[in-house]
Scaffold this motif. Structure first.
Motif, PDB file in Angstrom:
ATOM      1  N   SER A 137       0.824   9.473   8.545  1.00 33.97           N
ATOM      2  CA  SER A 137       2.273   9.606   8.642  1.00 33.97           C
ATOM      3  C   SER A 137       2.871   9.775   7.248  1.00 33.97           C
ATOM      4  CB  SER A 137       2.884   8.395   9.325  1.00 33.97           C
ATOM      5  OG  SER A 137       3.072   7.340   8.416  1.00 33.97           O
ATOM      6  N   ARG A 138       2.412   8.945   6.361  1.00 40.89           N
ATOM      7  CA  ARG A 138       2.788   9.147   4.950  1.00 40.89           C
ATOM      8  C   ARG A 138       1.510   9.066   4.141  1.00 40.89           C
ATOM      9  NH1 ARG A 138       7.713   6.154   3.276  1.00 40.89           N
ATOM     10  NH2 ARG A 138       8.621   8.047   2.437  1.00 40.89           N
ATOM     11  N   ASN A 139       1.260  10.035   3.345  1.00 49.09           N
ATOM     12  CA  ASN A 139      -0.006  10.067   2.627  1.00 49.09           C
ATOM     13  C   ASN A 139      -0.203   8.820   1.769  1.00 49.09           C
ATOM     14  OD1 ASN A 139      -0.858  12.406   3.703  1.00 49.09           O
ATOM     15  ND2 ASN A 139      -0.901  13.560   1.793  1.00 49.09           N
ATOM     16  N   ALA A 140      -1.447   8.500   1.531  1.00 53.30           N
ATOM     17  CA  ALA A 140      -1.776   7.338   0.725  1.00 53.30           C
ATOM     18  C   ALA A 140      -1.166   7.473  -0.658  1.00 53.30           C
ATOM     19  CB  ALA A 140      -3.285   7.204   0.624  1.00 53.30           C
ATOM     20  N   GLY A 141      -0.682   6.374  -1.188  1.00 51.73           N
ATOM     21  CA  GLY A 141      -0.111   6.366  -2.529  1.00 51.73           C
ATOM     22  C   GLY A 141      -1.121   5.811  -3.509  1.00 51.73           C
ATOM     23  N   ILE A 142      -0.689   5.731  -4.750  1.00 54.34           N
ATOM     24  CA  ILE A 142      -1.609   5.273  -5.781  1.00 54.34           C
ATOM     25  C   ILE A 142      -2.036   3.836  -5.529  1.00 54.34           C
ATOM     26  CG2 ILE A 142       0.153   4.416  -7.369  1.00 54.34           C
ATOM     27  CD1 ILE A 142      -1.471   5.642  -9.643  1.00 54.34           C
ATOM     28  N   ARG A 143      -1.131   3.060  -4.964  1.00 55.90           N
ATOM     29  CA  ARG A 143      -1.439   1.652  -4.685  1.00 55.90           C
ATOM     30  C   ARG A 143      -2.611   1.507  -3.723  1.00 55.90           C
ATOM     31  NH1 ARG A 143       3.671   0.366  -6.456  1.00 55.90           N
ATOM     32  NH2 ARG A 143       5.167   1.299  -5.044  1.00 55.90           N
ATOM     33  N   GLU A 144      -2.503   2.277  -2.638  1.00 60.06           N
ATOM     34  CA  GLU A 144      -3.524   2.189  -1.607  1.00 60.06           C
ATOM     35  C   GLU A 144      -4.894   2.565  -2.169  1.00 60.06           C
ATOM     36  OE1 GLU A 144      -3.256   0.877   1.066  1.00 60.06           O
ATOM     37  OE2 GLU A 144      -5.057   1.465   2.153  1.00 60.06           O
ATOM     38  N   VAL A 145      -4.897   3.626  -2.952  1.00 56.58           N
ATOM     39  CA  VAL A 145      -6.161   4.044  -3.556  1.00 56.58           C
ATOM     40  C   VAL A 145      -6.704   2.931  -4.444  1.00 56.58           C
ATOM     41  CG1 VAL A 145      -7.280   5.719  -5.067  1.00 56.58           C
ATOM     42  CG2 VAL A 145      -5.480   6.457  -3.490  1.00 56.58           C
ATOM     43  N   ALA A 146      -5.817   2.361  -5.244  1.00 57.57           N
ATOM     44  CA  ALA A 146      -6.226   1.297  -6.156  1.00 57.57           C
ATOM     45  C   ALA A 146      -6.781   0.110  -5.372  1.00 57.57           C
ATOM     46  CB  ALA A 146      -5.040   0.876  -7.005  1.00 57.57           C
ATOM     47  N   ARG A 147      -6.081  -0.244  -4.310  1.00 58.98           N
ATOM     48  CA  ARG A 147      -6.499  -1.398  -3.517  1.00 58.98           C
ATOM     49  C   ARG A 147      -7.908  -1.171  -2.953  1.00 58.98           C
ATOM     50  NH1 ARG A 147      -6.697  -3.237   1.301  1.00 58.98           N
ATOM     51  NH2 ARG A 147      -5.975  -1.350   2.338  1.00 58.98           N
ATOM     52  N   GLN A 148      -8.099  -0.029  -2.302  1.00 58.22           N
ATOM     53  CA  GLN A 148      -9.393   0.236  -1.684  1.00 58.22           C
ATOM     54  C   GLN A 148     -10.510   0.410  -2.718  1.00 58.22           C
ATOM     55  OE1 GLN A 148      -9.796   2.877   1.593  1.00 58.22           O
ATOM     56  NE2 GLN A 148      -7.654   2.679   2.245  1.00 58.22           N
ATOM     57  N   ALA A 149     -10.135   0.861  -3.899  1.00 57.66           N
ATOM     58  CA  ALA A 149     -11.159   1.045  -4.933  1.00 57.66           C
ATOM     59  C   ALA A 149     -11.407  -0.258  -5.677  1.00 57.66           C
ATOM     60  CB  ALA A 149     -10.720   2.129  -5.909  1.00 57.66           C
ATOM     61  N   GLY A 150     -10.556  -1.227  -5.422  1.00 62.76           N
ATOM     62  CA  GLY A 150     -10.711  -2.505  -6.092  1.00 62.76           C
ATOM     63  C   GLY A 150     -10.391  -2.446  -7.573  1.00 62.76           C
ATOM     64  N   VAL A 151      -9.469  -1.567  -7.944  1.00 64.06           N
ATOM     65  CA  VAL A 151      -9.039  -1.479  -9.346  1.00 64.06           C
ATOM     66  C   VAL A 151      -7.526  -1.561  -9.395  1.00 64.06           C
ATOM     67  CG1 VAL A 151     -11.019  -0.061  -9.992  1.00 64.06           C
ATOM     68  CG2 VAL A 151      -8.882   1.018  -9.266  1.00 64.06           C
ATOM     69  N   LEU A 198      -9.021  10.072   1.001  1.00 63.79           N
ATOM     70  CA  LEU A 198      -7.736   9.550   1.485  1.00 63.79           C
ATOM     71  C   LEU A 198      -6.650  10.629   1.436  1.00 63.79           C
ATOM     72  CD1 LEU A 198      -8.700   6.804   2.005  1.00 63.79           C
ATOM     73  CD2 LEU A 198      -7.203   5.902   0.217  1.00 63.79           C
ATOM     74  N   GLY A 199      -6.998  11.767   0.877  1.00 57.62           N
ATOM     75  CA  GLY A 199      -6.018  12.850   0.759  1.00 57.62           C
ATOM     76  C   GLY A 199      -4.936  12.512  -0.257  1.00 57.62           C
ATOM     77  N   TYR A 200      -5.314  11.742  -1.248  1.00 52.06           N
ATOM     78  CA  TYR A 200      -4.306  11.379  -2.245  1.00 52.06           C
ATOM     79  C   TYR A 200      -4.252  12.369  -3.397  1.00 52.06           C
ATOM     80  CZ  TYR A 200      -2.369   9.232  -6.373  1.00 52.06           C
ATOM     81  OH  TYR A 200      -1.638   9.007  -7.502  1.00 52.06           O
ATOM     82  N   GLU A 201      -3.051  12.691  -3.798  1.00 48.80           N
ATOM     83  CA  GLU A 201      -2.849  13.319  -5.102  1.00 48.80           C
ATOM     84  C   GLU A 201      -1.526  12.828  -5.657  1.00 48.80           C
ATOM     85  OE1 GLU A 201      -2.703  17.560  -4.711  1.00 48.80           O
ATOM     86  OE2 GLU A 201      -2.449  17.391  -2.552  1.00 48.80           O
ATOM     87  N   PRO A 202      -1.468  12.722  -6.976  1.00 52.85           N
ATOM     88  CA  PRO A 202      -0.277  12.138  -7.608  1.00 52.85           C
ATOM     89  C   PRO A 202       0.995  12.830  -7.129  1.00 52.85           C
ATOM     90  CG  PRO A 202      -1.982  12.539  -9.236  1.00 52.85           C
ATOM     91  CD  PRO A 202      -2.458  13.142  -7.955  1.00 52.85           C
TER      92      PRO A 202
END
Lengths: 337, 337
Positions: free
Chosen positions: A13-27, A57-61
């Motif tokens: 619904s809304r693409n993953a943001g930087i936070r989500e990527v960070a959380r899942q990557a553990g950084v 995750l289909g994330y891009e800045p």
DNA sequence: TTGTAGGCGTTATCAT
DNA sequence: ATGATAACGCCTACAA
């Protein structure tokens, strides 16, 4: 609307943001950010992990966030009288190429040769927080609205006062036209011009060159339309005539048509030179000799000027030389099978 | 660089922000924000005070900040094969008008008829977080990169599978061309086409209409260039010929020129119909009859489709009818003085 | 009618 | 090499 839930769980619904990527990557988000900016500085192993995760995750800045924090939009506003005019098309091409090379894009708006529309186009462009702006053949000139320290780069011969400018050496164009007609041995000249400084400059170069060789010429004032070119022919044929220079290809087309209608042979009896070397020039009958504007190069220069302006540097106006493109209307027809 | 100092005191280097306006007006930033959004809801007295202050401070809401919080860029990406082509110019005009009416602007990029460039243009556009996108005559079709739920609106006849599309009824165009040639009493027909579905559709309409009247035709496959039109004439004149339909105005120009070179009278001996009604059509000799694409309307529709797509609505493809523009190349010359 | 405060998604500085 | 955290400039519930 449990917005926080939705954004963190329901992917799509809304693409993953930087936070989500960070959380899942553990950084931390800082690390993710670095991956997309100073890739070198981050550990190659974590980097690859993040890159993979991000793409899955289909994330891009987000350009929106990035633009805000950087205070830039990476946009250059471009105002054109009329996108259809081929000469402007070539300029736009040059602008796009240079800008693209610097990661900038073109925000387009048309003025349709009306002052009010031009101002509205400028306001429209300004609303998008552009980093710079280019105007082709501006009507209102330095009265164009602006903001911050944004400076407009003008592609135009007038008014002369504009600081940041790219223009054509119209006088030299007139000189080239005269030389071509003289080269083919003409003796009875005419200039088909229009109002405005462009035409005046072209005429000056034409006149000076002819006079230097001891010739005079007659003149007709049109309006760059084909129809005015036809009127010009009708009037000028009242006297002796074997060499015509028209300040625009459309008027030259009118001249050709009217001469044709009277059974006059081109270039045998009358030679014709146009101006701009628009797309129509090589399609007319006979193919039209014309003075070419280096439109692509002029556009490219305008873009570079704008880029410089953004960096605080300031350049002197750049003046481009035109070029003769000789075709059938002043010489023997090219071999056609 | 004492950035914080500079921004709060030295007006000019960086324009006043919403905070500064709020501080000087003695209100909260929320109130200032409301003035520029829901103007009605704020007390008229304070509103005027804020408006005055803002304008004296040269403040206007930053598009950057606004875009971020709203999650929109108010930008529509537009990919064009070639800005110079007049037909596209008219489309762009239509797109601009509709978009402008909705507070959106055009982010332009050219594909130059190359797949790689087109993809790069799309990526470039995507980087700017556009709210929508329009592609004219896409080469890669639905392989165009995308993001979020952004959908590209295609202005193109192929491939047929694309969901969101604006196209011309090319078959009907071929029919119109045939009817015009039949109307002027022609009997020996030829079709000058090219590769691709556009040409195939035009030819089908042409063929069907002729056959219905008991006529056949010969065909030549060119490439939309003037030169291929000249080759077509040379070849077709081997047989009887008095009516030619060319799938593009440039090829028609070549046909005219080649006929001319052989001293064949147009339209007396041979009639010619072009396609697109590009800017050159009325400038050729003789003035070319052509099948016009309603380019402005098609652009406008594409823009509306894109706007709808943004709002989640989805529309069926729209098919536009072409229109015959009769000129000298199929009929008696117009009165020319 | 107005103020408070949280958040939009990112970058960049300063520690660690 | 990485993490916290403060901006960036604005909008908008929610509260007052």
């Amino acid at each position: 609307m449990t917005d926080t839930e939705a954004s963190s769980t329901k992917a799509g619904s809304r693409n993953a943001g930087i936070r989500e990527v960070a959380r899942q990557a553990g950084v931390s988000i800082a690390t993710v950010s670095r991956v997309f900016n100073n890739a070198e500085v981050v550990n190659s192993e974590t980097r690859e992990r993040i890159v993979a995760l991000a793409s899955s995750l289909g994330y891009e800045p987000s350009a929106l966030g990035r633009n805000l924090v950087r205070g830039r939009s990476y946009l250059i506003g471009l105002i054109v009288p009329n996108v259809s005019f081929p000469l402007y098309g070539a300029m736009i091409h040059g602008i796009e190429d240079v800008l693209g090379r610097h990661g900038m894009s073109v925000l387009l708006a048309s003025s349709h040769d009306a002052a009010a529309t031009e101002v509205r186009a400028a306001q429209n462009i300004l609303r998008h927080a552009v980093d710079g702006g280019i105007v082709i053949n501006s009507i209102v000139g330095d009265a164009l609205p602006t903001q911050r320290q944004l400076g407009w780069v003008h592609v135009t011969p007038e008014p002369a006062g504009l600081p940041c400018r790219v223009e054509l050496d119209n006088e030299e164009g007139g000189r080239l036209a005269a030389l071509e007609l003289l080269r083919t041995g003409r003796q009875h000249f005419a200039y088909v011009g229009a109002k405005g400084r462009e035409s005046a400059d072209r005429e000056r170069g034409f006149a000076l060159t002819l006079r230097k060789m001891g010739f005079d010429y007659r003149r007709f004032e049109g309006d760059y339309s084909e129809e005015s070119g036809m009127r010009a022919s009708a009037e000028l044929l009242a006297g002796p005539l074997d060499g015509v220079f028209a300040a625009g290809d459309l008027m030259a087309a009118g001249v050709l048509r009217a001469l044709h209608a009277r059974g006059i042979k081109i270039p045998d009896q009358v030679a014709v030179v146009g101006f701009d070397d628009a797309a129509i020039a090589p399609l007319l009958y006979p193919r039209l000799t014309s003075i070419r504007q280096p439109a692509y190069a002029m556009g490219a220069s305008a873009a570079e000027l704008s880029l410089n302006l953004m960096s605080g540097r300031h350049n002197a106006p750049i003046i481009f030389p035109p070029e003769l493109v000789a075709r059938e209307s002043t010489g023997p027809p090219q071999a056609s099978f």
